[in-house]
Motif scaffolding. Structure first.
Motif, PDB file in Angstrom:
ATOM      1  N   PRO A   1       2.909  16.521   0.860  1.00  0.00           N
ATOM      2  CA  PRO A   1       3.789  17.102   1.889  1.00  0.00           C
ATOM      3  C   PRO A   1       4.714  18.140   1.292  1.00  0.00           C
ATOM      4  N   ARG A   2       5.297  18.941   2.144  1.00  0.00           N
ATOM      5  CA  ARG A   2       6.247  19.946   1.687  1.00  0.00           C
ATOM      6  C   ARG A   2       7.652  19.455   2.022  1.00  0.00           C
ATOM      7  N   LEU A   3       8.480  19.431   1.008  1.00  0.00           N
ATOM      8  CA  LEU A   3       9.840  18.949   1.165  1.00  0.00           C
ATOM      9  C   LEU A   3      10.789  19.987   0.587  1.00  0.00           C
ATOM     10  N   LEU A   4      11.628  20.511   1.419  1.00  0.00           N
ATOM     11  CA  LEU A   4      12.595  21.518   0.987  1.00  0.00           C
ATOM     12  C   LEU A   4      11.895  22.686   0.273  1.00  0.00           C
ATOM     13  N   LYS A   5      10.779  23.112   0.852  1.00  0.00           N
ATOM     14  CA  LYS A   5      10.018  24.254   0.347  1.00  0.00           C
ATOM     15  C   LYS A   5       9.467  24.027  -1.066  1.00  0.00           C
ATOM     16  N   THR A   6       9.345  22.774  -1.481  1.00  0.00           N
ATOM     17  CA  THR A   6       8.728  22.461  -2.778  1.00  0.00           C
ATOM     18  C   THR A   6       7.554  21.530  -2.534  1.00  0.00           C
ATOM     19  N   THR A   7       6.530  21.673  -3.339  1.00  0.00           N
ATOM     20  CA  THR A   7       5.293  20.933  -3.119  1.00  0.00           C
ATOM     21  C   THR A   7       5.190  19.749  -4.063  1.00  0.00           C
ATOM     22  N   TRP A   8       4.887  18.596  -3.486  1.00  0.00           N
ATOM     23  CA  TRP A   8       4.592  17.388  -4.250  1.00  0.00           C
ATOM     24  C   TRP A   8       3.094  17.103  -4.079  1.00  0.00           C
ATOM     25  N   THR A   9       2.420  16.866  -5.189  1.00  0.00           N
ATOM     26  CA  THR A   9       1.011  16.469  -5.128  1.00  0.00           C
ATOM     27  C   THR A   9       0.845  15.228  -5.988  1.00  0.00           C
ATOM     28  N   ILE A  10       0.753  14.084  -5.324  1.00  0.00           N
ATOM     29  CA  ILE A  10       0.695  12.802  -6.033  1.00  0.00           C
ATOM     30  C   ILE A  10      -0.506  12.028  -5.512  1.00  0.00           C
ATOM     31  N   ASP A  11      -1.317  11.562  -6.447  1.00  0.00           N
ATOM     32  CA  ASP A  11      -2.521  10.800  -6.090  1.00  0.00           C
ATOM     33  C   ASP A  11      -2.569   9.553  -6.961  1.00  0.00           C
ATOM     34  N   ILE A  12      -2.293   8.387  -6.354  1.00  0.00           N
ATOM     35  CA  ILE A  12      -2.298   7.097  -7.058  1.00  0.00           C
ATOM     36  C   ILE A  12      -3.286   6.178  -6.363  1.00  0.00           C
ATOM     37  N   THR A  13      -4.176   5.584  -7.135  1.00  0.00           N
ATOM     38  CA  THR A  13      -5.178   4.676  -6.578  1.00  0.00           C
ATOM     39  C   THR A  13      -5.065   3.311  -7.226  1.00  0.00           C
TER      40      THR A  13
ATOM     41  N   GLN B   1       0.806  -1.218   0.000  1.00  0.00           N
ATOM     42  CA  GLN B   1       0.000   0.000   0.000  1.00  0.00           C
ATOM     43  C   GLN B   1       0.847   1.279   0.000  1.00  0.00           C
ATOM     44  N   SER B   2       2.130   1.156  -0.023  1.00  0.00           N
ATOM     45  CA  SER B   2       2.995   2.329  -0.025  1.00  0.00           C
ATOM     46  C   SER B   2       3.844   2.351  -1.293  1.00  0.00           C
ATOM     47  N   PHE B   3       4.395   3.510  -1.569  1.00  0.00           N
ATOM     48  CA  PHE B   3       5.270   3.656  -2.723  1.00  0.00           C
ATOM     49  C   PHE B   3       6.279   4.768  -2.441  1.00  0.00           C
ATOM     50  N   ASN B   4       7.356   4.749  -3.186  1.00  0.00           N
ATOM     51  CA  ASN B   4       8.336   5.828  -3.085  1.00  0.00           C
ATOM     52  C   ASN B   4       8.900   6.122  -4.462  1.00  0.00           C
ATOM     53  N   LEU B   5       9.473   7.305  -4.579  1.00  0.00           N
ATOM     54  CA  LEU B   5      10.090   7.750  -5.823  1.00  0.00           C
ATOM     55  C   LEU B   5      11.586   7.903  -5.606  1.00  0.00           C
ATOM     56  N   ILE B   6      12.355   7.319  -6.515  1.00  0.00           N
ATOM     57  CA  ILE B   6      13.815   7.378  -6.439  1.00  0.00           C
ATOM     58  C   ILE B   6      14.330   8.053  -7.700  1.00  0.00           C
ATOM     59  N   SER B   7      15.189   9.018  -7.534  1.00  0.00           N
ATOM     60  CA  SER B   7      15.777   9.697  -8.687  1.00  0.00           C
ATOM     61  C   SER B   7      16.747   8.751  -9.384  1.00  0.00           C
ATOM     62  N   GLU B   8      16.512   8.498 -10.650  1.00  0.00           N
ATOM     63  CA  GLU B   8      17.403   7.628 -11.410  1.00  0.00           C
ATOM     64  C   GLU B   8      18.772   8.271 -11.576  1.00  0.00           C
ATOM     65  N   LYS B   9      18.810   9.591 -11.552  1.00  0.00           N
ATOM     66  CA  LYS B   9      20.062  10.319 -11.749  1.00  0.00           C
ATOM     67  C   LYS B   9      20.966  10.234 -10.528  1.00  0.00           C
ATOM     68  N   THR B  10      20.390  10.378  -9.336  1.00  0.00           N
ATOM     69  CA  THR B  10      21.190  10.399  -8.107  1.00  0.00           C
ATOM     70  C   THR B  10      21.081   9.111  -7.302  1.00  0.00           C
ATOM     71  N   GLY B  11      20.009   8.335  -7.528  1.00  0.00           N
ATOM     72  CA  GLY B  11      19.808   7.123  -6.749  1.00  0.00           C
ATOM     73  C   GLY B  11      19.235   7.362  -5.367  1.00  0.00           C
ATOM     74  N   LEU B  12      18.817   8.583  -5.086  1.00  0.00           N
ATOM     75  CA  LEU B  12      18.287   8.927  -3.773  1.00  0.00           C
ATOM     76  C   LEU B  12      16.763   8.952  -3.785  1.00  0.00           C
ATOM     77  N   GLU B  13      16.177   8.623  -2.646  1.00  0.00           N
ATOM     78  CA  GLU B  13      14.722   8.688  -2.516  1.00  0.00           C
ATOM     79  C   GLU B  13      14.308  10.149  -2.391  1.00  0.00           C
ATOM     80  N   VAL B  14      13.316  10.551  -3.200  1.00  0.00           N
ATOM     81  CA  VAL B  14      12.883  11.951  -3.197  1.00  0.00           C
ATOM     82  C   VAL B  14      11.447  12.122  -2.705  1.00  0.00           C
ATOM     83  N   PHE B  15      10.714  11.017  -2.623  1.00  0.00           N
ATOM     84  CA  PHE B  15       9.321  11.145  -2.181  1.00  0.00           C
ATOM     85  C   PHE B  15       8.830   9.783  -1.700  1.00  0.00           C
ATOM     86  N   LYS B  16       7.932   9.820  -0.699  1.00  0.00           N
ATOM     87  CA  LYS B  16       7.319   8.593  -0.186  1.00  0.00           C
ATOM     88  C   LYS B  16       5.837   8.882   0.032  1.00  0.00           C
TER      89      LYS B  16
END
Length: 707
Positions: free
Chosen positions: A200-212, A176-191
């Motif tokens: 959520p707000r991360l580093l003063k930038t807004t992510w709006t993701i809706d997956i069903t 029931q969970s997911f995360n986003l990993i940058s292919e360029k850096t290999g780091l997780e950028v969103f969960k």
């Protein structure tokens, strides 16, 4: 070398070239099959590309700048020296094509269908080759639906910070969970969580993701949120709009893609937006004109009423006045000019909705108005010269006629525009809508497979020719004899390892060999090679066999202490051999072995080591050869290559005939000359050569008769 020989060397031997390719048929077939397999793998991995098309007719119902005016105004414009046709504002077909390909059309399509979200499963090349799964995406206004055999989910929103646009992100599902990993850096950028809109707000930038999804998800996908510019360029790569033919007024649109339903949906949406914008543009033009008329009509009506009141009051005061012919003419021209001037101002208002004041058409309209104002001023000056009473009468009468005609014309135009606006359809018509394609346009399987066969065959032939060109060594016996001065007694085919028939020329050499040995009253023959030859052991074996078939006792000695393989050729198990004899470990009787062939005995090389060599045991070799010469009619020594080790030169001191192998196309003339010099420096000579590994089509049977 004579002239004919030189001519032969300088010309291409087509027969030799043909048989060179024929003998390397396995290489050519391998290259052909390899390219065919590569083509099949490409066809397996490559996506099928389909194409849909549509046709648009551009209707030329756009009137030029003065087409709405009457014929009298057009004639007056012609007299004034101005071309009314130059005011035409008909859009060219190329203009419409550019509109179709503009971001105003494509960007709205991208936003409406969420085409800026690109997603595909993360797969290796091997998985793509072996996988039979059909990955499907469905782009709609509300969501992007993703479906394969593993999962089914929908992306309703996917808004990410600008710094991650146009970058591949790995979408990794865990239940029931997911995360986003940058292919360029290999780091997780969103969960985030499935079926839960997260912002959520991360580093003063807004992510709006809706997956069903109706079920827990597992798997990895590569997702990319594209900028409008990138998404537009991606569509333009597959989108093409061209004119069907010169001056046909018909535009053909083609759109390509891997999903048949998707490309139909996208192209239909582009056509829909194009129609809407075209209709909105046409309505805006009429709306601008109607706005102008709404302001002018009340003023004209008020002016008409005032003119009528003044005219009626004048008539009551002075009675009816007879207007002379000249006054009537002035009156008629004045009414026409005033009417045409208002119509031209109306047209100026229409053009103002599309063009700026600096546009050539607007400047030409202003010039026309200047001409009309000048004519009107001239007529007004002429009217002032009439008698006072007639002049006033004519003035009032003209005002009434002008205001009446202007009001009537503008009222008619107003009604016409209202009617036209209600039934506005634009200046285009969709002739053909896209339909589902039946066959893909790419990849073209048959063409690719046929081309792969030709390419593979060509590569195979090219490699075969290059291999043949790299064989820069000797190719014929005449070349050796004329350059080095050593006779070549036989030519052996390169397939001698598989067929005894290829060694028949060796059999015909036996009489010459026996004669040479009798001449020199010697019975020992040395057979070696200039450079290592894979067939040396086979040739030594068959030479000994052919000699034994003459009824003479023959001893074959494997004196190549490093590469000798005569024990394997005769299927003799490992036993003491020449190496053990040289070490003094065994006697001569212990190393001589009888073979299955009558009259033929063998001494194998034994267990060799780095410290053992023929040169270091010259005394033992001399004793051995001295003993066996009395016991056998012929003795054949199979020695190491001349240019590799000095053992052959040591053995040649105890022989009556020295024979060396030369490899066709491999052994260089300079190597033969060098080997010959080694022998000559030792007071010896090479008595003859055997040209080995000659292509079957070039093998010749030679037999040298004793002199």
């Amino acid at each position: 070398m004579n002239q004919n020989a030189q001519l032969t060397d300088d010309t291409i031997n087509l027969r030799e070239l043909f048989f060179t390719l024929l003998t390397q048929w396995k290489l050519i077939v391998f290259c052909t099959v390899f390219t065919l397999v590569c083509a099949a793998a490409y066809l397996k991995v490559a996506k099928r590309t389909y194409s849909v098309d549509a046709k648009i007719q551009i209707i030329d119902n756009k009137q030029n700048g003065l087409a709405g005016l009457n014929s009298q105004l057009a004639a007056l414009g012609s007299l004034a020296g101005m071309s009314l046709g130059s005011l035409g504002n008909q859009q060219s077909i190329q203009t419409e094509i550019e509109i179709l390909q503009s971001r105003s059309i494509l960007a709205k399509t991208i936003q409406d269908l969420n085409l800026d979200i690109q997603i595909q499963p993360e797969q290796s090349l091997l998985n793509k080759l072996l996988s039979t799964d059909q990955f499907q995406t469905n782009y709609t206004i509300d969501e992007v639906q993703v479906k394969n055999h593993k999962a089914k989910f929908s992306i309703h929103q996917f808004n990410i910070p600008k710094q991650y646009l146009d970058q591949n992100l790995i979408l990794n599902f865990h239940g029931q969970s997911f995360n986003l990993i940058s292919e360029k850096t290999g780091l997780e950028v969103f969960k985030g969580t499935v079926n839960q809109k997260t912002a959520p707000r991360l580093l003063k930038t807004t992510w709006t993701i809706d997956i069903t999804s109706p079920q827990p998800l597992e798997g990895r996908y590569i997702v990319q949120k594209q900028s409008i510019l990138t998404a537009t360029k991606a569509i333009l790569e597959d989108f093409k709009a061209t004119e069907l033919g010169k001056q046909t007024g018909i535009i053909t649109i083609n759109y390509e893609g891997a999903d048949k339903d998707h490309i139909i949906k996208v192209l239909n949406h582009i056509l829909e937006i194009y129609q809407e914008q075209n209709l909105a543009t046409k309505s805006a033009e009429k709306e601008k004109t109607l706005s102008f008329l709404n302001q002018q009509l009340p003023e004209l009506k008020n002016n008409l009423e005032q003119a009528e009141r003044k005219f009626n009051a004048f008539r009551e005061a002075h009675g009816t006045i007879d207007i002379q012919q000249e006054s009537a003419l002035y009156l008629k021209q004045s009414v026409e000019l005033e009417t045409q001037k208002v119509q031209l101002e109306q047209k100026q208002a229409e053009l103002a909705a599309q063009y700026t004041a600096q546009h050539p058409m607007m400047q030409e309209i202003n010039a026309q108005l200047g001409v009309f104002n000048k004519k009107i001023n001239e007529l007004n000056g002429a009217l002032k010269k009439l008698p006072n009473t007639q002049s006033q009468y004519l003035q009032y009468y003209r005002d009434v006629q002008v205001q009446t005609q202007l009001y009537t014309n503008l009222l008619g135009t107003y009604q016409s525009l209202n009617l036209a606006k209600a039934g506005e359809t634009g200046n285009l018509r969709i002739l053909d809508y896209p339909v589902e394609p039946t066959r893909p346009i790419k990849p073209r399987k048959l063409i690719i497979l046929v081309l792969s066969i030709f390419v593979g065959g060509f590569i195979g032939i090219l490699i075969a020719l290059i291999r043949n060109m790299l064989k820069t060594g000797v190719r014929n016996r005449d070349e050796i004899e004329q350059t080095v001065g050593v006779k070549t007694y036989a030519e052996l085919s390169e397939i001698s390892k598989k067929s005894n028939a290829s060694l028949q020329s060796l059999k015909t050499f036996i009489p010459t060999l026996t004669f040479k040995l009798q001449q020199r009253q010697h019975n020992v023959t040395l057979i070696s090679s200039i450079v290592p030859d894979q067939n040396q052991n086979i040739i030594a074996q068959h030479l000994a066999l052919y000699l034994s078939q003459t009824g003479k006792k023959v001893l074959l000695i494997d004196s190549d202490l490093y590469r000798g393989q005569l024990d394997q050729l005769f299927n003799i198990s490992t036993k003491p051999g020449l190496c053990e004899y040289l070490r003094g470990q065994v006697s001569l009787e212990q190393i001589v072995t009888d073979t299955a062939s009558p009259n033929l005995s063998l001494i194998v090389r034994g267990q060799s080591s780095d410290e053992i060599s023929i040169s270091s045991h010259q005394t033992h070799i001399a004793q051995l050869i001295q003993q066996v010469r009395a016991q056998y009619d012929y003795i054949i020594l199979s020695a190491a290559p001349v240019l590799t080790i000095s053992d052959s030169l040591t053995l040649a001191q105890f022989t009556g005939f020295n024979l060396c192998l030369v490899q066709y196309g491999q052994t260089q003339l300079k190597d033969i000359e060098l080997a010959k010099s080694y022998f000559e420096n030792a007071g010896l000579e090479i008595d003859g050569l055997i040209l080995d590994q000659v292509p079957a089509y070039q093998t010749k049977q030679y037999q040298y008769q004793p002199n």
